[in-house]
Design a protein around this motif. Structure first.
Motif, PDB file in Angstrom:
ATOM      1  N   LYS A  49      10.230   3.363   2.706  1.00  0.00           N
ATOM      2  CA  LYS A  49      11.456   4.359   2.494  1.00  0.00           C
ATOM      3  C   LYS A  49      12.718   4.883   3.642  1.00  0.00           C
TER       4      LYS A  49
ATOM      5  N   HIS B 160       4.774   1.271   1.570  1.00  0.00           N
ATOM      6  CA  HIS B 160       5.887   2.646   0.528  1.00  0.00           C
ATOM      7  C   HIS B 160       6.343   3.200   1.017  1.00  0.00           C
ATOM      8  N   HIS B 161       5.752   4.787   2.110  1.00  0.00           N
ATOM      9  CA  HIS B 161       6.341   5.269   2.529  1.00  0.00           C
ATOM     10  C   HIS B 161       7.056   4.452   3.646  1.00  0.00           C
TER      11      HIS B 161
ATOM     12  N   SER C  79       0.610  -1.181  -0.202  1.00  0.00           N
ATOM     13  CA  SER C  79       0.717   0.122  -0.106  1.00  0.00           C
ATOM     14  C   SER C  79       0.808   0.990   0.066  1.00  0.00           C
ATOM     15  N   LYS C  80       0.525   2.152  -0.081  1.00  0.00           N
ATOM     16  CA  LYS C  80       1.106   4.036  -0.356  1.00  0.00           C
ATOM     17  C   LYS C  80       1.267   4.101   1.430  1.00  0.00           C
ATOM     18  N   GLU C  81       1.149   3.557   2.333  1.00  0.00           N
ATOM     19  CA  GLU C  81       1.761   3.134   4.021  1.00  0.00           C
ATOM     20  C   GLU C  81       2.811   2.752   3.738  1.00  0.00           C
TER      21      GLU C  81
ATOM     22  N   ASN D 116      10.783   3.978  -5.218  1.00  0.00           N
ATOM     23  CA  ASN D 116       9.633   3.937  -5.641  1.00  0.00           C
ATOM     24  C   ASN D 116       8.736   2.302  -6.058  1.00  0.00           C
TER      25      ASN D 116
ATOM     26  N   GLU E 112       5.453  -0.449  -7.395  1.00  0.00           N
ATOM     27  CA  GLU E 112       4.441  -0.831  -6.972  1.00  0.00           C
ATOM     28  C   GLU E 112       3.946  -1.640  -5.971  1.00  0.00           C
ATOM     29  N   GLU E 113       2.380  -1.786  -6.821  1.00  0.00           N
ATOM     30  CA  GLU E 113       2.142  -2.993  -5.347  1.00  0.00           C
ATOM     31  C   GLU E 113       2.913  -4.369  -5.226  1.00  0.00           C
TER      32      GLU E 113
END
Length: 140
Positions: free
Chosen positions: A38, A34-35, A30-32, A56, A58-59
């Motif tokens: 990082k 990914h964050h 998910s975006k969370e 960066n 993708e899913e």
């Protein structure tokens, strides 16, 4: 023009592109996540004296661009990143990941890494081939 780093015995400019994929290529990042990946990557790479330039993905996979000093063993860095990030992600996003994995999985065992040098291999090869033509002895 390259910016060179320097350590005690060398100048270097080593950039790498790493791609890691989720186990079974499940589309579970998910975006969370990914964050959070990082943040984890920045911490791990800095401990190895590497600089994370970009991350960066993708899913089902993540791309990381980083620079590293020559003494870093890439396999150890990658193994550390995958192990630590998997442990954190599985713990912090347990509910989300339980839909995809019933065992403690996150990353696939495989990865892809390649260097991202700016000079084409043909130029380097030609330079090496011509070394014997540029002798240090003065012309007669």
């Amino acid at each position: 023009m390259h910016e060179f780093e320097r350590n005690r015995h060398s100048f270097y400019s080593l950039y790498y592109h790493l791609v890691v994929v989720t186990k079974y290529r499940k589309k579970c990042i998910s975006k969370e996540m990914h964050h959070r990946l990082k943040e984890i990557a920045e911490d791990i790479f800095s401990r190895f004296k590497c600089k994370l330039i970009e991350i960066n993905g993708e899913e089902d996979h993540v791309h990381l661009l980083f620079k590293a000093p020559p003494q870093v063993q890439l396999s150890k860095l990658i193994n550390n990143f995958k192990t630590v990030s998997s442990r954190y992600i599985r713990k912090e996003f347990q509910n989300e990941l339980s839909k995809y994995y019933w065992k403690p999985y996150f990353w696939s065992n495989s990865y892809m890494i390649f260097s991202t040098g700016g000079t084409p291999l043909e130029v380097i090869k030609k330079y090496i081939e011509e070394q014997d033509k540029h002798s240090l002895t003065p012309p007669s």
